[in-house]
Design a protein around this motif. Sequence first.
Motif, short mmCIF file in Angstrom:
data_model
loop_
_atom_site.label_atom_id
_atom_site.label_comp_id
_atom_site.label_asym_id
_atom_site.label_seq_id
_atom_site.Cartn_x
_atom_site.Cartn_y
_atom_site.Cartn_z
N ILE A 67 0.79 -1.22 -0.09
CA ILE A 67 0.13 -0.13 -0.08
C ILE A 67 0.86 1.26 0.09
O ILE A 67 1.82 1.55 0.64
N SER A 68 0.59 2.23 -0.62
CA SER A 68 1.50 3.24 -1.03
C SER A 68 1.15 4.66 -0.04
O SER A 68 0.06 4.63 0.72
N VAL A 69 1.91 5.32 -0.09
CA VAL A 69 2.05 6.62 0.47
C VAL A 69 0.76 7.52 0.20
O VAL A 69 0.43 7.65 -0.77
N GLY A 70 0.06 8.04 1.19
CA GLY A 70 -1.05 8.76 1.08
C GLY A 70 -2.41 8.04 1.05
O GLY A 70 -3.48 8.38 1.34
N ALA A 71 -2.34 6.65 1.04
CA ALA A 71 -3.61 5.79 1.07
C ALA A 71 -4.17 6.06 2.63
O ALA A 71 -3.39 6.34 3.40
N ALA A 72 -5.50 5.89 2.58
CA ALA A 72 -6.16 5.91 3.96
C ALA A 72 -6.48 4.54 4.54
O ALA A 72 -6.70 3.60 3.67
N VAL A 73 -6.19 4.25 5.68
CA VAL A 73 -6.35 2.97 6.15
C VAL A 73 -7.21 3.16 7.82
O VAL A 73 -7.09 4.02 8.31
N ILE A 74 -7.71 1.88 8.08
CA ILE A 74 -8.20 2.01 9.23
C ILE A 74 -7.39 0.48 10.09
O ILE A 74 -7.47 -0.36 9.44
N VAL A 75 -6.89 0.95 11.24
CA VAL A 75 -6.00 -0.07 11.96
C VAL A 75 -6.70 -0.35 13.29
O VAL A 75 -7.07 0.54 14.11
N THR A 76 -6.73 -1.64 13.44
CA THR A 76 -7.12 -1.97 14.87
C THR A 76 -6.02 -2.87 15.23
O THR A 76 -5.35 -3.70 14.70
N GLY A 77 -5.63 -2.40 16.75
CA GLY A 77 -4.57 -3.13 17.28
C GLY A 77 -4.49 -2.58 18.57
O GLY A 77 -5.01 -2.01 19.10
N VAL A 78 -3.29 -3.32 19.18
CA VAL A 78 -2.96 -3.38 20.57
C VAL A 78 -1.91 -2.02 20.74
O VAL A 78 -0.81 -1.85 20.24
N VAL A 79 -2.12 -1.06 21.74
CA VAL A 79 -1.06 0.00 22.09
C VAL A 79 -0.06 -0.59 22.93
O VAL A 79 -0.57 -1.32 24.12
N THR A 80 1.04 -0.69 22.28
CA THR A 80 2.09 -1.43 23.17
C THR A 80 3.21 -0.60 23.44
O THR A 80 3.85 0.39 22.48
N ALA A 81 3.81 -0.47 24.78
CA ALA A 81 4.92 0.22 25.32
C ALA A 81 6.12 0.02 24.41
O ALA A 81 6.48 -1.23 24.27
N THR A 82 6.97 1.10 23.99
CA THR A 82 8.19 0.64 23.33
C THR A 82 9.14 1.52 24.04
O THR A 82 9.65 2.78 23.72
N ALA A 93 -0.52 -4.13 15.06
CA ALA A 93 -2.05 -4.20 14.39
C ALA A 93 -2.64 -5.75 14.35
O ALA A 93 -1.89 -6.80 14.26
N ILE A 94 -3.84 -5.60 14.63
CA ILE A 94 -4.59 -7.04 14.78
C ILE A 94 -5.38 -7.07 13.22
O ILE A 94 -5.45 -8.18 12.65
N GLY A 95 -5.77 -5.79 12.82
CA GLY A 95 -6.21 -5.94 11.48
C GLY A 95 -5.96 -4.55 10.54
O GLY A 95 -6.04 -3.31 11.50
N ILE A 96 -5.56 -4.48 9.57
CA ILE A 96 -5.68 -3.26 8.72
C ILE A 96 -6.37 -3.27 7.76
O ILE A 96 -6.61 -4.24 6.66
N GLU A 97 -7.44 -2.22 7.61
CA GLU A 97 -8.30 -2.32 6.06
C GLU A 97 -7.90 -1.03 5.44
O GLU A 97 -7.92 -0.01 5.86
#
Lengths: 463, 463
Positions: A67-82, A93-97
């Motif tokens: 997928i290229s720069v500029g695309a719109a995505v909806i991301v579901t995932g877990v916020v993870t400390a780094t 990410a658990i799912g990316i649409e």
Amino acid sequence: MELVNVKELFRKESDYIGKEVTIGGWIRSNRDTKTFGFLVVNDGTFFEPLQVVYSDKLHNFSAISKISVGAAVIVTGVVTATPNTKQNFEIQAIGIEVEGDSQIDYPLQKKRHSFEYLRTISHLRPRTNTFQAVFRVRSMIAYAIHKFFQERDFVYVHTPIITGSDCEGAGEMFQVTTMDLNHIPKTEDNKVDFSDDFFNKPTSLTVSGQLNGETFAMAFKNIYTFGPTFRAENSNTTRHAAEFWMIEPEIAFADLKDDMVLAESMLKYVINYVLENAPEEMEFFNQFVDKGLIDRLKHVTSSAFGHVTYTQAIEILEKHNDEFEYKVSWGCDLQTEHERYLTEKEFGRPVFVTDYPKEIKAFYMKLNEDGKTVAAMDCLVPGIGEIIGGSQREDDYDKLVSRMQELDLNIKDYEFYLDLRKYGSARHAGFGLGFERCVMYLTGMGNIRDVIPFPRTVNNCEL
Amino acid sequence: MELVNVKELFRKESDYIGKEVTIGGWIRSNRDTKTFGFLVVNDGTFFEPLQVVYSDKLHNFSAISKISVGAAVIVTGVVTATPNTKQNFEIQAIGIEVEGDSQIDYPLQKKRHSFEYLRTISHLRPRTNTFQAVFRVRSMIAYAIHKFFQERDFVYVHTPIITGSDCEGAGEMFQVTTMDLNHIPKTEDNKVDFSDDFFNKPTSLTVSGQLNGETFAMAFKNIYTFGPTFRAENSNTTRHAAEFWMIEPEIAFADLKDDMVLAESMLKYVINYVLENAPEEMEFFNQFVDKGLIDRLKHVTSSAFGHVTYTQAIEILEKHNDEFEYKVSWGCDLQTEHERYLTEKEFGRPVFVTDYPKEIKAFYMKLNEDGKTVAAMDCLVPGIGEIIGGSQREDDYDKLVSRMQELDLNIKDYEFYLDLRKYGSARHAGFGLGFERCVMYLTGMGNIRDVIPFPRTVNNCEL
């Protein structure tokens, strides 16, 4: 959709660590190896981008990795400390649409573009770092101004945009008409016949709401306007636009001193608001647009503004006439080079210049006792020059009429304005703040075209 | 001068009892006996007037006892509790200075004036009770709208006022030009030659900031506009003005349902803000302008808005066709009489009508799966009819282009708009709130001319 703003994640980080969230945003970059990848996503609510890690466990891994720069995505995932990285967390990410892909000719590829080029794509430039910062800060400044005045019980007045009077005598106005320009109706003596025009008379776009604002100040005591104003000046500079916004407070039972106190506290309030609410954007400007910006602004908020009369200012400037393109002498208008000298070199902070010769100021300014100068003030700031111009207004009926006669103004056009001096006149004062100049001042941006969403200048009215 | 706002005295009464204060304001009435007198003073910061008691101990007692309605005074005195009277305190004057007297022909003597008459003195009418209330509430509504969106991290966008495009196809636009109307330059084939005009092409005043707003929503996710818009419609009604303000939020990653949730929460927020911050003004409207107003507004804030599709609405209305001037049938536009029937009689609260036939709605609205209707919504409120109109936007490039071709729109003019569907398209929606209609709705005022400081309508562009 229940989406979380990225701003919310950053500002309330600890509430979200370990939780599953869904965000929507646009891809700034995408790099992948064979088994996992990283998206940098920006959702427009926060300056810093969000890192999303995805792996080949996603059913659409191969599509996402392309997928290229500029695309719109909806991301579901877990916020993870780094810990030990630049940002304190990422999304696993658990799912990316893919909400909407981006074409290969997307003009904002990951490289630096010039401001000139970006001006040609004003519908896309708010997606870049610089313009994300500029236009969010612009929005915050606007709000801070409203907040400042509303907290002080000033009434916000919408003065009219279309006007039948040329009250500032500003000359260069845009005309407004519904007549067919191909067939302008004419009267018997071959003049334009406005009787068929929408308002039944010549009308134009406002250059200032002040005179209308004064009528409301004499009813509400403290008022402010905040609206668009227009100048059809054929000047192609980095500081002039044909359409710009202006803030014009007007205070009754108040003199020039009160006016300056108001202007100074307003500027300080706005600066503090932005430093507090847009620290990331301000850091960006400080680093990439105008080094030293934050220190300068902080210095402004903590120091008292300077005060100098026009006459004193001329004395100061005359000593440096050899450094100026335009030489100064008493009676002349100050140019930007003089204004900047005063605020940058002489004072090193904002300064009010007061009591200008009446000849170079508007008819409505209050005549001082010397009979030569008026109770006017300009507020000059480093890097810009004049950012605010104001005055105490002539509240004496006779003096005002006689000044208007001197200047050959048509008294009949100003009856409403003179009424204010007939029925309960009160000393009053006000000023105008050019909103775009204020945005330039707070962001360090050097060209007015780059602080206006869709700028209008000579020969330029795109989108 | 260190003046205290009258609002401050009323809101923080107990802090001031027994203290000496100075206030500036205008006289609403003056009655005196031989040894003392009462001034009713209003300083414009608070709806309720302040009572000032003065006695012949004042050195200028006889002058003060003659001072007329409308005069400006500065009063120093002691805030004194007055239990068992309508107001809890009064000022016992130590000194009264006349700041500016009022002439005997002051148009606002202490009697009731008709709204029609007051429209002829728009520079003085804000001094009356009704217009003090209207314009203070107007100011508060504006602020509440900003506050609502800013608290939710929406970016405020100033979309342009002068525009080179006729994007809504709204037809009735004001032209903007700097050409000499007496000598319109012509091209060889006798058409208007815009090459010498300021923008080098035909330009006009905006009818909507929506299309520009969408470009920013695709960068910032959530944005709103709040600016003046213009219609050169030759309609002389109580609900139309040539110049009015509009609020147009636009939200990305959002559909029609999200749009309605936003509209409903915004309206409720604004109502609550005004009820809380202008109780005196709202009580006045409730008593003298629109009986039942407060109950109605409170009912709105506590009930869920209704929802009905256009198709269902037509079914409901068809049963009452004999009561309507314009008969309804599927495919027709709803008139105010129909809108009011739905919201007042059928629902008894605000209602969203959704999914209108595509033929009666704008090209940019998202086509529903039935191929006949679009994802549009109008919010109807009792007493007004439509107050908000919105839609989900067509975010599919091909569908949008084919709809534009059906309607014979010039694709080239909309390239910027189509770009949004090429580069990271995302579902998005928005609506327009007519600001003046909102003010009418919240104050109960029946004529748009009476909620605009200086209204512009056909043949009327005064001050």
